[in-house]
Scaffold this active site. Structure first.
Site, short mmCIF file in Angstrom:
data_model
loop_
_atom_site.label_atom_id
_atom_site.label_comp_id
_atom_site.label_asym_id
_atom_site.label_seq_id
_atom_site.Cartn_x
_atom_site.Cartn_y
_atom_site.Cartn_z
N ASN A 223 -50.54 47.34 65.51
CA ASN A 223 -50.67 46.69 66.82
C ASN A 223 -51.58 47.61 67.62
OD1 ASN A 223 -48.91 44.55 66.24
ND2 ASN A 223 -47.13 45.84 66.71
N LYS A 300 -54.46 43.85 61.63
CA LYS A 300 -53.37 42.88 61.84
C LYS A 300 -53.93 41.85 62.81
CE LYS A 300 -48.67 42.49 63.76
NZ LYS A 300 -47.49 43.23 64.24
N GLU A 304 -47.70 37.87 65.34
CA GLU A 304 -46.85 38.48 66.36
C GLU A 304 -47.61 38.78 67.65
OE1 GLU A 304 -45.02 41.84 64.31
OE2 GLU A 304 -43.53 40.52 63.44
N ARG A 354 -40.73 30.76 57.43
CA ARG A 354 -41.62 31.93 57.59
C ARG A 354 -42.03 32.53 56.25
NH1 ARG A 354 -40.03 37.31 61.07
NH2 ARG A 354 -41.29 38.80 59.92
N LYS A 378 -47.04 42.88 52.40
CA LYS A 378 -45.69 43.45 52.45
C LYS A 378 -44.93 43.05 51.19
CE LYS A 378 -44.96 43.88 57.41
NZ LYS A 378 -44.06 43.75 58.55
N ASP A 383 -39.75 40.69 55.90
CA ASP A 383 -40.08 41.90 56.65
C ASP A 383 -39.16 43.06 56.28
OD1 ASP A 383 -41.35 43.48 58.49
OD2 ASP A 383 -40.29 42.70 60.23
N GLU A 411 -36.65 50.76 59.13
CA GLU A 411 -36.47 49.83 60.27
C GLU A 411 -35.22 48.98 60.10
OE1 GLU A 411 -39.84 47.30 61.04
OE2 GLU A 411 -38.71 46.07 62.47
N TRP A 566 -38.40 33.14 65.29
CA TRP A 566 -38.83 34.25 64.42
C TRP A 566 -38.71 33.94 62.93
CZ3 TRP A 566 -41.61 38.24 66.14
CH2 TRP A 566 -41.61 38.49 67.51
#
Ligand code: GCV
Length: 874
Positions: A223, A300, A304, A354, A378, A383, A411, A566
């Site tokens: 980001n 990216k 998002e 998603r 990924k 995620d 995470e 999401w």
């Protein structure tokens, strides 16, 4: 008396021994501690001859000298070339060939490859530590050091080559010094909008990376800050590249695709606009002037909230290619992330999914990318959950190089407050055979460029491996000493994905804690079982980590995943649970896999239990292959997982005196915390399943806690009862808080049989304040403790919930029936704007809630006497 004296003497001795070797963990696995048996390496000559003269050559030589001298207790020297001596010759392979006759059999040594061999020069022994290039030589030096440190024999002749050219790490550091999903303090690169003045840690980090074969580092968040490409930033970032260079680590940057507009002041950032292409070319040329070995860009976009080519009706290929075109003359690459998805999905649309996004967005573009574009995928389609299937995109891109993206910062796996050794999970992913074209195509071979024919240049750029890492200024880099095994293991796997988890952890433990067999076998065992244990207590059967999706992704927060855009849904309804991703009745996601694998996932008969709820929606009493029902399996695994976490504490205590005191104490505190938080997870998930399914636990544990005293249902002076949200994160859905400055008291008359008990206080530790507690029996204080959040969680969370629920246990308290137990809580009524001892830096962007009461009101959930459920794994 004598026994007491002996214990005291033993304690003194062990404290003296261990504190003498107190360690911060800053050296990670490069401690170079003296080895138990230096004589084993007596044939290693003490003279190191260095043939090259680049910064990398010199880094390799001084590392070898420093490491061998320290481990073997004798002086190693570095000298220029003098033949006819016993020597370690540190060299690139061509110089070695010029000086010695080197047999040509075996794979060629070129590029990053290396060879370590004992050769003879007349009567003299020459240990050749040789690389295809200086960088290969550096890797050879680190390998030799690792063999000695882990007490392994030196090879007669060993050659190694890396599995893939891309072996990078991504750091999600922001220019203000914060790190997105960083759990170990502030950035080692940036502060206050600039590159730090002191970059010592950046150089030390590059050394760590090089020691496990990593050759690239993206220093800023995907980001990306819009000012990252501002003209004045170039020279600042070049200073980081200078720190990396001696270690063969090339710097790369994440870029925001709107830069031509935001920085360049163009009217557009449309990738097909010639002015935009010219802007990128000029910018790239400028970067290479400042950083000649610049590695490339990570992108990216359309994800998002990041802008992207879709704004102009262009594709990811259009966007990637304009950058690739600018980078190609300099041999730079573009890592374009496959993590492109819509986070405003319609929950009511049963076909929305998603997980489909990567494949749907990229599959049709295969063959349309320039050769120096690599798609960064990924490992799973969602995620970084504790369990996901592998992304079907891997098999779909057959003409485009790919790199797999893994996540070392935990995470969704305990944020370096829980020990979770991720290598077994990554091995499971890398070994998954997608069966593209009906033949063997394991993920590891796809990303290494071995599975599909990629035309021309793209073959040379065959992708590889990326891991997000997010080290911070915390002395030991990642906060939990055990988490360093994930960074070490990532590098090892990227170099050679065929290594086993056992081999990796065994080396890491020896390097990190020494070669004592008890220490090695204990730590190896704990680490190897830790992923399974974590999965066991945080969410069953591929459902995903049942954490607070809308918050900081740490503790339980089950329904937060549902009813929003999401798309991390698991559709836990009255009739059953799991996402129906089947081709026949579901979202069709399963059809994105090659036919053999799709057939295996589609059929309930052949779908692995481990992925059942990822792929299918089934009733709670659905029978698994194991013969157990979904709901009973959930109850059992959550009890098992929490019991496994509890067992870490006693296993670790047996190592007291065998590892240094500093790390011993830190790890003991972390394991104690993890054992308590695993109970929070266990109860939240089990209570939620119990309520939604309406099915009882066949063993009668769920919802029955005979040893538990609920704070809201006992006599209280000053405390008031509050509802906890979400309800499953507090026992009975309620807790008590104290708003009286002088403190409040909970009182209970005990009815337990006489005996010695462990008394646990389940409280909430908010990090925004420090409450104090005093536990008393019959008016006499038995223990006091502070809710000072010196451990978890890593982020500020001023709420009573699954992130902040914490357990303190007082051990061995003597109790008689009729005794009075009191818990006195003294709140911290200061209104803090940020947590004491912690600034905004380590906060998650979405974890903070400025709207809520940030005072810590000595909140209590319950008190428990004696064990709750089994205390050892069965
Ligand atoms: C850097 C998840 C994380 C974000 C991260 C994103 C990504 O959504 O929660 O913090 O952003 O993945 O990988 O881009």
């Amino acid at each position: 008396m004598l026994r007491h004296l002996r214990i005291a003497a033993a304690l003194l001795l062990s404290t003296a021994l261990s504190s003498a070797h107190a360690e911060t963990g800053a050296e990670a696995w490069l401690r170079y501690a003296p080895v138990p048996n230096p004589a084993r390496y007596s044939s290693l000559p003490s003279r190191i001859i260095l043939t090259g003269d680049t910064p990398v050559d010199h880094a390799a030589a001084s590392e070898l000298q420093r490491g061998l001298s320290s481990m073997l207790g004798r002086r190693f020297t570095v000298e220029s070339f003098r033949p006819a001596e016993d020597a370690i010759v540190l060299t690139d392979i061509s110089a070695l060939k010029r000086s010695f006759v080197v047999e040509q059999s075996g794979p060629a040594i070129e590029g990053d490859s290396f060879r370590i061999a004992t050769l003879h020069n007349g009567p003299h022994t020459v240990v050749a530590v040789a690389g295809g290039t200086a960088q290969g030589e550096l890797y050879a030096a680190f390998h030799l050091l690792e063999l000695v440190a882990s007490d392994r024999p030196l090879p007669k002749d060993e050659r190694q080559s890396p599995s893939a050219p891309i072996r990078w790490v991504n750091e999600w550091d922001n220019m203000d010094g914060t790190i997105e999903r960083g759990y170990a303090g502030r950035s080692i690169f940036f502060d206050n909008g600039h590159v730090r003045a002191d970059l010592t840690r950046a150089g030390q980090y590059a050394r760590l990376l090089a020691s496990v074969g990593i050759n690239g580092c993206t220093v800023n968040n995907v980001n990306a800050s819009l000012t990252m490409l501002a003209p004045e930033t170039n020279n600042e970032v070049a200073r980081i590249a200078d720190q990396f260079r001696p270690w063969g680590v090339r710097l790369s940057l994440s870029v925001d695709l709107s830069s031509p507009q935001t920085i360049g002041k163009l009217a557009t950032f449309d990738p097909l606009d010639p002015a935009v292409a010219r802007w990128w070319q000029t910018k790239v040329d400028e970067i290479y002037k400042a950083i000649p070995d610049f590695a490339g860009f990570v992108v990216k976009a359309d994800s998002e909230g990041r802008v992207g080519p879709s704004q102009y009706g262009r594709t990811p290929a259009d966007a990637a290619n304009v950058l690739a075109h600018a980078l190609a003359p300099h041999k730079g690459v573009v890592l374009y992330r496959g993590f492109v998805y819509n986070h405003h999905l319609d929950w009511n649309d049963k076909k929305a999914d998603r997980a489909r996004a990567g494949y749907d967005n990229f599959r049709a573009l295969d063959g349309k990318f320039l050769p120096n574009v690599i798609i960064q995928v990924k490992h799973g389609p969602i995620d970084f959950q504790a369990r996901e299937p592998v992304s079907p995109l891997f098999a779909a891109l057959q003409q485009t190089p790919q790199a797999i993206e893994l996540q070392t910062p935990q995470e969704y796996t305990g944020q370096q407050r829980h020990m979770v050794f991720l290598i077994p999970m990554w091995k499971w992913v890398l070994d998954t055979d997608l069966r593209a074209g009906g033949r063997s195509t394991p993920v590891k071979e796809i990303v290494e460029g071995k599975s599909f024919h990629q035309p021309g240049e793209a073959q040379k750029n065959a992708g590889g491996y990326i891991s997000v890492v997010n080290v911070g200024l915390e002395e030991n880099w990642l906060y939990h000493p055990m988490a360093l095994a994930n960074l070490y293991g990532y590098g090892k796997l990227a170099w050679n994905p065929d290594l086993s988890s056992e081999q990796i952890i065994d080396s890491w433990t020896r390097l990190t804690f020494g070669n004592n067999p008890e220490v090695v076998s204990t730590i190896n065992k704990l680490q190897l079982g830790s992923w399974q244990a974590y999965e066991n207590y945080t969410g069953p059967l591929g459902i995903g980590t049942l954490t607070n999706i809308l918050g900081v992704h740490f503790g339980p927060g089950i329904e937060s995943a549902e009813h929003n855009g999401w798309g991390q849904w698991f559709r836990g309804e009255k009739d059953g649970i799991g996402m129906d991703r089947s081709i026949a009745t579901g979202t069709g996601y399963i059809g994105q896999y090659p036919p053999e694998l799709a057939a295996r996932y589609e059929s309930l008969k052949t779908c692995l239990d481990d992925l059942l709820l990822f792929m299918h929606h089934v009733p709670y009493n659905y029978k698994l292959h194991s013969g157990e029902t979904v709901v009973q399996h959930t109850y059992d695994t959550h009890y098992l997982g929490a019991a496994t976490a509890a067992s870490y504490v006693s296993a670790w205590q047996r190592l007291h005196g065998l590892v240094d005191e500093q790390r011993y104490t830190q790890i003991l505190a972390l394991f104690t915390y993890q054992a308590g938080h695993a109970i929070v997870w266990r109860d939240a998930v089990n209570d939620w399943f119990h309520r939604v399914s309406g099915i009882d636990d066949s063993q009668g544990r769920v919802g029955h806690h005979p040893n538990r005293i609920e704070a809201e249902s006992i006599t209280s002076e000053g405390y008031t009862s509050v509802d906890v949200d979400p309800w499953e994160t507090a026992s009975g859905g309620k807790a008590v808080v104290c708003k009286v400055a002088a403190g409040c008291t909970l009182t209970s008359k005990l009815t337990q049989a006489a005996g010695t008990y462990d008394i646990a206080v389940q409280y909430f530790d908010l990090r925004t304040g420090v409450s104090h507690f005093d536990l008393l029996i019959n008016g006499r204080s038995v223990v006091t403790f502070a809710a000072d959040a010196s451990l978890p969680p890593a982020v500020v969370r001023p709420l009573l919930d699954g992130q902040t629920s914490t357990r303190y246990t007082a051990h061995g308290i003597s109790i008689h029936p009729g005794d009075t137990l009191e818990l006195r809580g003294k709140p911290d009524l200061t209104v803090h704007t940020s947590a004491p001892g912690q600034d905004a830096a380590s906060r998650s962007p979405n974890g903070d809630r400025p709207d809520v009461d940030r005072r810590e009101l000595a909140p209590v959930d319950y008190i428990e006497l004696g064990p709750d459920g089994p205390i050892t794994p069965q």
